[in-house]
Scaffold this motif. Structure first.
Motif, PDB file in Angstrom:
ATOM      1  N   LEU A 351     -24.044  13.587  -2.005  1.00 19.15           N
ATOM      2  CA  LEU A 351     -23.364  13.773  -0.719  1.00 19.15           C
ATOM      3  C   LEU A 351     -24.189  13.187   0.426  1.00 19.15           C
ATOM      4  O   LEU A 351     -23.650  12.589   1.348  1.00 19.15           O
ATOM      5  CB  LEU A 351     -23.081  15.260  -0.476  1.00 19.15           C
ATOM      6  N   LYS A 352     -25.518  13.348   0.339  1.00 12.44           N
ATOM      7  CA  LYS A 352     -26.389  12.787   1.387  1.00 12.44           C
ATOM      8  C   LYS A 352     -26.311  11.258   1.389  1.00 12.44           C
ATOM      9  O   LYS A 352     -26.295  10.632   2.451  1.00 12.44           O
ATOM     10  CB  LYS A 352     -27.850  13.203   1.140  1.00 12.44           C
ATOM     11  N   GLN A 355     -23.169  10.305   2.939  1.00 10.50           N
ATOM     12  CA  GLN A 355     -23.244  10.527   4.391  1.00 10.50           C
ATOM     13  C   GLN A 355     -24.014   9.388   5.083  1.00 10.50           C
ATOM     14  O   GLN A 355     -23.717   9.026   6.212  1.00 10.50           O
ATOM     15  CB  GLN A 355     -23.962  11.846   4.645  1.00 10.50           C
ATOM     16  N   TYR A 375     -14.757  16.953  -2.983  1.00 16.63           N
ATOM     17  CA  TYR A 375     -15.660  15.990  -2.327  1.00 16.63           C
ATOM     18  C   TYR A 375     -15.034  14.605  -2.343  1.00 16.63           C
ATOM     19  O   TYR A 375     -15.460  13.719  -3.095  1.00 16.63           O
ATOM     20  CB  TYR A 375     -17.019  15.970  -3.036  1.00 16.63           C
ATOM     21  N   GLN A 377     -15.385  12.219  -0.582  1.00 13.36           N
ATOM     22  CA  GLN A 377     -16.308  11.116  -0.238  1.00 13.36           C
ATOM     23  C   GLN A 377     -17.038  10.571  -1.461  1.00 13.36           C
ATOM     24  O   GLN A 377     -17.750   9.580  -1.358  1.00 13.36           O
ATOM     25  CB  GLN A 377     -17.301  11.555   0.849  1.00 13.36           C
TER      26      GLN A 377
END
Ligand code: UDX
Length: 449
Positions: A351-352, A355, A375, A377
């Motif tokens: 996730l990082k 991001q 999620y 993304q």
């Protein structure tokens, strides 16, 4: 002697414990309020992945040793023991543990409790919870209830083995309650006398006061978390000095006083227990006015979270900006042989990276369910070679055997950039190097290795 038990709350802990009790020959009523989870179990399906547990569930359903219900009924009245296994998650916006499910569980149990039945709490709780629960239960039942604490140390991935052949059994008993101690000793007899395959007469059965038994679990998990963060702190030093944290761990671990287990550096600990337990411990110590005694756990937490950031730094060091770079994350689960995504380091790193602008493709042999919806993304892809197509960098987040045995040459032939960041120090790096990969392993300088 076979006894009758209820197991209240059939999450990871409860479902495993219920099956283990039935495997020991006891008659088990599993109680679960969540209708989806309940119907899955009634059909013999586990709502999570745990090696060997599904076969054991099928066995105990077939032998009639277990049944599942949404709540107590008359059948609960003659149970010898009621195990409390509901969750105690972290309160949103605070470090404290939410014990409300336990209070609801004893409220629902009170009308069906018999004066001789023993209630055994297994959930991980802030020290002092059992005392308050006992008062509440006794008030609801109209007599002095027997309540003991019986912490559970099972690890995901080896949960059934840990339940049937534990290192030790711990029971916190209020002083003078000989009845409860006797009942708990007989419920665990199949383990202590060797019927479950544990060495007969050798499983320690530790009886102690209730507060100590509540502390045993959080103290154990805090120690394990500290050990992991200690080696991760050493990995930070190693990275800054050109030393090698894996060789360091090997060398210090040979000192029997230190021990080699839980000294694997990498992207750190996650899951449903360690992160939440150290935070709840800090919160409870503060309430008790001794917060400074466990101040160091804030550093343990901070080191742990920093290792996740480190992977992003390394990816940036290799690729420059991550915008529109394609990154393959190998692993989503918080550890191998589990499909648990709770506070998973691999997932958090993915996730990082997303991001930071990367297009992150995520692969896991077991834990991709739900990622697409939760999620968006991330792009989950089930075939690892398909997932690797065009990747600029590969990151190992969960050390599944599947990845350790992966064909590094075949993977090299489909990626765009042959760099792998091994976040778990798990890959056989020499064969990856031979296959043309640049291997970056946390805490190591492989050029010096
Ligand atoms: C833990 C405790 O071990 C168990 O006794 C307790 O009952 C519940 O919490 P579990 O959460 O299943 O069990 O996992 P564990 O094997 O302890 O691993 C926790 C995390 O630490 C994982 O994310 C794992 O990858 C990580 N870890 C473990 C390391 O980073 N390094 C190590 O050396 C060991």
């Amino acid at each position: 002697m076979a006894m009758k038990v209820t197991v209240i709350g059939l999450g990871y802990l409860g479902a495993t414990h219920a099956v283990a009790m039935a495997e020991m020959g006891h008659q088990v009523i599993g109680i679960e309020a969540d209708s989806k989870r309940l119907s899955a179990l009634q059909e013999g399906k586990l709502p999570f992945y745990e090696p060997g547990l599904d076969e054991a569930l099928a066995r105990v359903i077939a032998s009639g040793k277990i049944s599942f219900k949404s709540g107590h009924d008359e059948d609960s009245r003659d149970a010898d023991v009621h195990f409390l296994c509901v969750g105690t998650p972290q309160v949103t916006g605070s470090y404290a543990a939410d014990t409300s499910y336990l209070f609801s569980a004893v409220d629902a149990l009170a009308p069906y409790l018999s004066p001789t039945a023993v209630v055994a709490g297994k959930s991980t709780v802030p020290v002092g919870t059992a005392k308050t629960l006992t008062e509440r239960l006794s008030k609801g039942a109209g007599f002095a209830a027997h309540l003991v604490w019986n912490p559970e140390f099972l690890r995901e991935g080896t949960a059934l083995e840990d339940s049937l052949r534990p290192d030790r059994i711990v029971i916190g008993v209020p002083s003078g309650d000989d009845h409860s101690e006797k009942v708990m000793r007989s419920i665990y007899e199949p383990i202590t006398n060797g019927d479950t395959g544990s060495p007969a007469g050798q499983t320690p059965f530790l009886v102690m006061d209730v507060a100590t038994s509540e502390l045993v679990k959080v103290a154990a998990n805090s120690f394990l978390a500290t050990k992991i963060s200690f080696i991760n702190a050493m990995a930070e030093i190693a990275e800054a000095s050109g030393a090698d944290a894996v060789r360091l761990a090997e060398a210090i671990g040979m000192d029997a006083r230190i021990g080699s287990l839980f000294l694997r550096n990498g992207i750190g600990f996650g899951g449903g227990c360690l992160p939440k337990d150290i935070r709840a411990f800090m919160a409870r110590a503060n309430e008790l006015g001794v917060g400074s005694a466990v101040d160091f756990l804030a550093d343990v937490d901070a080191v742990n979270l920093r290792r996740r950031e480190r992977v992003v730094e390394l990816a940036k060091r290799e690729l420059g900006s991550l915008t529109d770079k394609r990154i393959l994350m190998l692993g989503a689960a918080f550890k191998p042989d589990s499909d648990d995504l709770r506070d998973s380091p691999a997932l958090m790193v993915a996730l990082k990276l997303a991001q930071a602008g990367a297009h992150v493709v995520i692969h896991d042999p077991m834990a991709l369910h739900g990622i697409k919806d939760r999620y968006p993304q991330l792009e989950p892809i089930e075939d690892v070679f398909e997932a690797a197509k065009g990747a600029d960098i590969v990151v190992l987040g969960t050390e599944w055997k599947f990845y350790r045995e992966l064909d590094a040459s075949k993977l090299a032939s489909v990626v765009s950039g042959k760099t792998v960041i091994d976040g778990r120090n798990a890959l056989p790096y020499q064969s990856w190097q031979e296959a043309g990969w640049k291997v970056i392993a946390l805490g190591r300088n492989l050029e010096n290795a």
